[in-house]
Design an enzyme around this catalytic site. Structure first.
Site, PDB file in Angstrom:
ATOM      1  N   GLU A   1      -5.323 -35.731   9.324  1.00 50.73           N
ATOM      2  CA  GLU A   1      -6.202 -34.693   8.795  1.00 50.73           C
ATOM      3  C   GLU A   1      -7.623 -35.268   8.706  1.00 50.73           C
ATOM      4  OE1 GLU A   1      -5.751 -33.538   4.589  1.00 50.73           O
ATOM      5  OE2 GLU A   1      -5.807 -31.470   5.288  1.00 50.73           O
TER       6      GLU A   1
ATOM      7  N   ILE B   1      -7.129 -29.747  -9.205  1.00 48.00           N
ATOM      8  CA  ILE B   1      -7.594 -29.041  -7.999  1.00 48.00           C
ATOM      9  C   ILE B   1      -8.621 -29.864  -7.211  1.00 48.00           C
ATOM     10  CG2 ILE B   1      -7.091 -26.725  -8.858  1.00 48.00           C
ATOM     11  CD1 ILE B   1     -10.085 -26.484  -9.589  1.00 48.00           C
TER      12      ILE B   1
ATOM     13  N   GLU C   1       0.392 -28.647  -3.126  1.00 49.77           N
ATOM     14  CA  GLU C   1      -0.193 -28.041  -1.926  1.00 49.77           C
ATOM     15  C   GLU C   1      -1.107 -29.102  -1.330  1.00 49.77           C
ATOM     16  OE1 GLU C   1      -2.621 -26.841   0.431  1.00 49.77           O
ATOM     17  OE2 GLU C   1      -3.447 -25.378  -0.983  1.00 49.77           O
TER      18      GLU C   1
ATOM     19  N   CYS D   1      -7.528 -27.063   4.004  1.00 48.70           N
ATOM     20  CA  CYS D   1      -6.214 -27.668   4.241  1.00 48.70           C
ATOM     21  C   CYS D   1      -5.475 -26.967   5.367  1.00 48.70           C
ATOM     22  CB  CYS D   1      -5.389 -27.660   2.965  1.00 48.70           C
ATOM     23  SG  CYS D   1      -5.432 -26.080   2.123  1.00 48.70           S
TER      24      CYS D   1
ATOM     25  N   GLU E   1      -1.589 -38.118  -0.017  1.00 52.18           N
ATOM     26  CA  GLU E   1      -1.417 -39.419  -0.662  1.00 52.18           C
ATOM     27  C   GLU E   1      -1.283 -39.276  -2.187  1.00 52.18           C
ATOM     28  OE1 GLU E   1      -4.842 -41.935  -0.204  1.00 52.18           O
ATOM     29  OE2 GLU E   1      -4.037 -43.250  -1.760  1.00 52.18           O
TER      30      GLU E   1
ATOM     31  N   LYS F   1      -7.978 -29.589 -14.391  1.00 50.02           N
ATOM     32  CA  LYS F   1      -8.953 -30.631 -14.056  1.00 50.02           C
ATOM     33  C   LYS F   1      -9.571 -30.340 -12.692  1.00 50.02           C
ATOM     34  CE  LYS F   1      -8.980 -34.484 -11.949  1.00 50.02           C
ATOM     35  NZ  LYS F   1     -10.311 -34.405 -11.299  1.00 50.02           N
TER      36      LYS F   1
HETATM   37  P1  NAI Z   1      -7.733 -36.280  -3.794  1.00 44.55           P
HETATM   38  O1  NAI Z   1      -6.329 -35.868  -3.515  1.00 44.55           O
HETATM   39  O2  NAI Z   1      -7.976 -37.648  -4.314  1.00 44.55           O
HETATM   40  O3  NAI Z   1      -8.386 -35.276  -4.852  1.00 44.55           O
HETATM   41  C1  NAI Z   1      -7.843 -34.051  -5.270  1.00 44.55           C
HETATM   42  C2  NAI Z   1      -7.832 -33.975  -6.788  1.00 44.55           C
HETATM   43  O4  NAI Z   1      -6.912 -34.921  -7.310  1.00 44.55           O
HETATM   44  C3  NAI Z   1      -9.160 -34.279  -7.463  1.00 44.55           C
HETATM   45  O5  NAI Z   1      -9.314 -33.447  -8.572  1.00 44.55           O
HETATM   46  C4  NAI Z   1      -8.981 -35.717  -7.905  1.00 44.55           C
HETATM   47  O6  NAI Z   1      -9.789 -36.078  -8.987  1.00 44.55           O
HETATM   48  C5  NAI Z   1      -7.529 -35.724  -8.301  1.00 44.55           C
HETATM   49  N1  NAI Z   1      -6.886 -37.034  -8.306  1.00 44.55           N
HETATM   50  C6  NAI Z   1      -7.253 -38.156  -7.641  1.00 44.55           C
HETATM   51  N2  NAI Z   1      -6.399 -39.159  -7.902  1.00 44.55           N
HETATM   52  C7  NAI Z   1      -5.464 -38.664  -8.744  1.00 44.55           C
HETATM   53  C8  NAI Z   1      -4.298 -39.215  -9.365  1.00 44.55           C
HETATM   54  N3  NAI Z   1      -3.918 -40.465  -9.160  1.00 44.55           N
HETATM   55  N4  NAI Z   1      -3.576 -38.411 -10.155  1.00 44.55           N
HETATM   56  C9  NAI Z   1      -3.913 -37.134 -10.364  1.00 44.55           C
HETATM   57  N5  NAI Z   1      -5.007 -36.571  -9.814  1.00 44.55           N
HETATM   58  C10 NAI Z   1      -5.773 -37.317  -9.003  1.00 44.55           C
HETATM   59  O7  NAI Z   1      -8.572 -36.033  -2.500  1.00 44.55           O
HETATM   60  P2  NAI Z   1      -9.950 -36.765  -2.061  1.00 44.55           P
HETATM   61  O8  NAI Z   1      -9.844 -38.230  -2.305  1.00 44.55           O
HETATM   62  O9  NAI Z   1     -11.046 -36.023  -2.695  1.00 44.55           O
HETATM   63  O10 NAI Z   1      -9.946 -36.527  -0.498  1.00 44.55           O
HETATM   64  C11 NAI Z   1      -9.255 -37.399   0.367  1.00 44.55           C
HETATM   65  C12 NAI Z   1      -8.646 -36.641   1.511  1.00 44.55           C
HETATM   66  O11 NAI Z   1      -7.658 -35.756   1.035  1.00 44.55           O
HETATM   67  C13 NAI Z   1      -9.604 -35.749   2.263  1.00 44.55           C
HETATM   68  O12 NAI Z   1     -10.283 -36.471   3.221  1.00 44.55           O
HETATM   69  C14 NAI Z   1      -8.695 -34.728   2.845  1.00 44.55           C
HETATM   70  O13 NAI Z   1      -8.145 -35.172   4.053  1.00 44.55           O
HETATM   71  C15 NAI Z   1      -7.610 -34.595   1.825  1.00 44.55           C
HETATM   72  N6  NAI Z   1      -7.781 -33.435   0.945  1.00 44.55           N
HETATM   73  C16 NAI Z   1      -6.994 -32.357   1.155  1.00 44.55           C
HETATM   74  C17 NAI Z   1      -7.142 -31.237   0.383  1.00 44.55           C
HETATM   75  C18 NAI Z   1      -6.306 -30.054   0.605  1.00 44.55           C
HETATM   76  O14 NAI Z   1      -6.600 -28.990   0.077  1.00 44.55           O
HETATM   77  N7  NAI Z   1      -5.240 -30.154   1.351  1.00 44.55           N
HETATM   78  C19 NAI Z   1      -8.153 -31.151  -0.671  1.00 44.55           C
HETATM   79  C20 NAI Z   1      -8.901 -32.376  -0.861  1.00 44.55           C
HETATM   80  C21 NAI Z   1      -8.716 -33.442  -0.052  1.00 44.55           C
END
Ligand code: NAI
Ligand code: MG
Length: 514
Positions: free
Chosen positions: A423, A192, A292, A326, A273, A218
């Site tokens: 975004e 999450i 999501e 989001c 990504e 996690k």
């Molecule tokens: P992220 O996608 O890296 O983080 C979300 C979750 O995924 C965190 O718990 C992170 O530790 C985990 N994660 C990171 N790399 C992973 C991998 N390779 N495998 C599995 N889990 C992994 O998002 P981040 O870097 O915090 O934010 C970057 C951008 O993503 C933000 O600027 C925003 O634009 C977008 N974002 C969108 C969200 C949404 O709800 N749609 C939520 C968070 C970020």
């Protein structure tokens, strides 16, 4: 209220902070400027009754265990940059322990338990969240920067509501899937993000448990604390050990969880990504997956809309939770004939937003979640200005320490500009125009995302016509950012697939026979 009075009540940046004084309006008649004299007095929520432990271990198999990695990392308060606690960093061996604990619990108890008994445990979690609502809200605001009025009135009550709602389904799955038998999948690995830490934990854990699965969750690395408090609640609710396991860590921990062969279903909320990366890692396996991901929602305002209500909806749509949402209404599409009046009213309204201490009950916009996110917002805002759009930022004073960004919007941006396509995930809105419903539709759907949309109009028929044609998972009519556990949420295109909430959300956690 006349334009003159509105202006007088909302003084310029230079005048804020000063004592009442007389100022000349456009070189004409002098008028009173009150400066900060009529500001709200500080109303901080007391945090002294909340104890945050100096260190948190992993919650595996019903016990708190030091990580095999031996490593811990800090979680800070983004409003002050001060360290709140340190949490364990789970490595692949820790994740393996958690998945094994979840498997053992699945096989020995949870999947065999009578559904009505499972429901009782889930109800118990819901009630405990309500009992500890104040503490959860405070910790959520401290760890992530969101205003206390949002964590108190939105995040925590909705988290409890998700457990209540799904507790109700646990022994009624036969009615959810008529004529078919629903079987649990096994162990769910759930990852999450940091924007709604407790609420996303609830969205993930509640349906998984209701359907008879066990969980390894996690949380995000910048906001692990509320999930750890939830682990305490789960412990106090006496769930059988291993039914819910919480492993903290960053991307590597998440990747280890998603890739673990003992996981039957992966549920991810976060960036597009990383979602794509997980999808690639899971290709060719029998694991079930729901994603999501991001969004760039169109909030569409027709000229016949109640304009003042629409302006409130625009503000709520983008500045709620600092725009770390989001489904945020980050692309405002306004009918050309009302563009100027909406921009004027929006400016006036945005200037009144109170930015600052997340624990102050009057705060509208809190701290940006992390330095990394602040840098990303700044970079995209700079790109917007470089591409020729006109920027307006609220003339608010920002605290010196911490991560802050003033509520901002752009006008005159082109559809192809980065601020209209990417975004931003911050308090930044891009205003575009349209002349016909067809053009509004075409522009709204012209995105790689498809998570949500808003429509503001006096005509119900127009809402239906648009909603049918918008490629977005959630469409709000004359409102925005309304959530309910009974209402499915999820996206199209690169916003992901699968639904969370409602009867539809249950199907992500069951295998259907017959
Ligand atoms: P992220 O996608 O890296 O983080 C979300 C979750 O995924 C965190 O718990 C992170 O530790 C985990 N994660 C990171 N790399 C992973 C991998 N390779 N495998 C599995 N889990 C992994 O998002 P981040 O870097 O915090 O934010 C970057 C951008 O993503 C933000 O600027 C925003 O634009 C977008 N974002 C969108 C969200 C949404 O709800 N749609 C939520 C968070 C970020
Ligand atoms: Mg934090």
């Amino acid at each position: 209220m006349s334009r003159e009075m509105t202006k007088a009540a909302q003084p310029s940046a230079a005048a804020r902070g000063g004592a009442p004084e007389r100022a000349a309006a456009d070189g004409a008649e002098p008028r009173l400027v009150f400066g900060r004299a009529w500001d709200y007095a500080p109303a901080p929520e007391a945090a002294d009754h909340v104890t945050i432990a100096p260190r948190y271990d992993l919650f595996i198999g019903g016990a708190w265990r030091a990580p095999r990695s031996g490593k811990y990392f800090d979680t800070i308060n983004p409003a002050t940059e001060s360290k709140l606690s340190e949490v364990a960093e789970a490595n692949a061996a820790d994740v393996d322990d958690a998945v094994r604990a979840a498997r053992a619990a699945y096989e020995s108890t949870w999947s065999k338990m009578k559904a009505s008994e499972r429901a009782k445990y889930i109800f118990r979690i819901a009630r405990a969240i309500q009992e500890k609502a104040r503490e959860l809200a405070i910790v959520e605001s401290m760890d992530g920067g969101k205003p206390i009025k949002e964590s108190r009135d939105v995040d925590v009550p909705l988290a409890a509501a998700h457990f209540f709602y799904h507790a109700g389904w646990a022994d009624k799955l036969d009615y959810a899937f008529h004529g078919r038998t629903a079987r649990p999948l096994g162990v769910a690995g759930q990852i999450i993000p940091w924007n709604f830490p407790l609420l996303m934990a609830a969205w993930k854990i509640a349906p998984a448990l209701a359907c008879g699965n066990t969980v390894v969750l996690k949380p995000a690395e910048t906001t692990p604390l509320s999930a750890l408090l939830l682990a305490r609640i789960i412990e106090e609710a006496e769930l059988p050990p291993g039914v819910v396991n919480i492993v903290t860590g960053a991307g590597e921990t998440g990747a280890a969880l998603a890739a673990h062969p003992g996981v039957d279903k992966v549920a991810f909320t976060g960036s597009t990504e990383i979602g794509k990366r997980i999808q690639k890692a899971l290709a060719g396996t029998k694991k079930r997956l729901t994603l999501e991901l991001g969004g760039k929602a169109a909030n569409i305002v027709f000229a016949d809309a109640p304009i003042d209500q629409a302006v409130e909806g625009i503000v709520g749509g983008i500045y709620f939770n600092q725009g770390h949402v989001c489904c945020a209404g980050s692309r405002l599409l306004v009918e050309e004939s009302v563009h100027d009046v909406i921009v004027r009213k929006l400016k006036d309204r945005v200037a009144t937003l109170r930015v600052g201490d997340p624990l102050d009950k009057n705060t509208d916009v809190g701290a940006i979640n992390s330095k990394m996110q602040l840098d990303k917002i700044k970079q995209l805002v700079d790109a917007g200005a470089a591409e020729g759009a006109e920027r307006y930022s609220a003339p608010c004073a920002l605290p010196e320490k911490g991560y802050w960004f003033p509520p901002t919007f752009f006008t005159g941006a082109s559809q192809s500009s980065r601020i209209a396509r990417e975004e931003i995930f911050g308090p930044v809105l891009t205003v575009l125009t349209f002349r016909t419903p067809d053009e509004a539709l075409e522009k709204a759907n012209n995105t790689m995302y498809g998570l949500s949309a808003g429509i503001w109009t006096d005509k119900g028929a127009k809402i239906f016509w648009m909603a049918e044609r918008l490629k977005a998972g959630v469409v709000w009519g004359n409102t925005y950012n309304k959530f309910d556990p009974s209402s499915p949420f999820g996206g199209y295109k690169e916003s992901g697939f699968g639904r969370e909430g409602g009867r539809q959300g249950l199907s992500a956690y069951v295998e259907l026979d017959g």
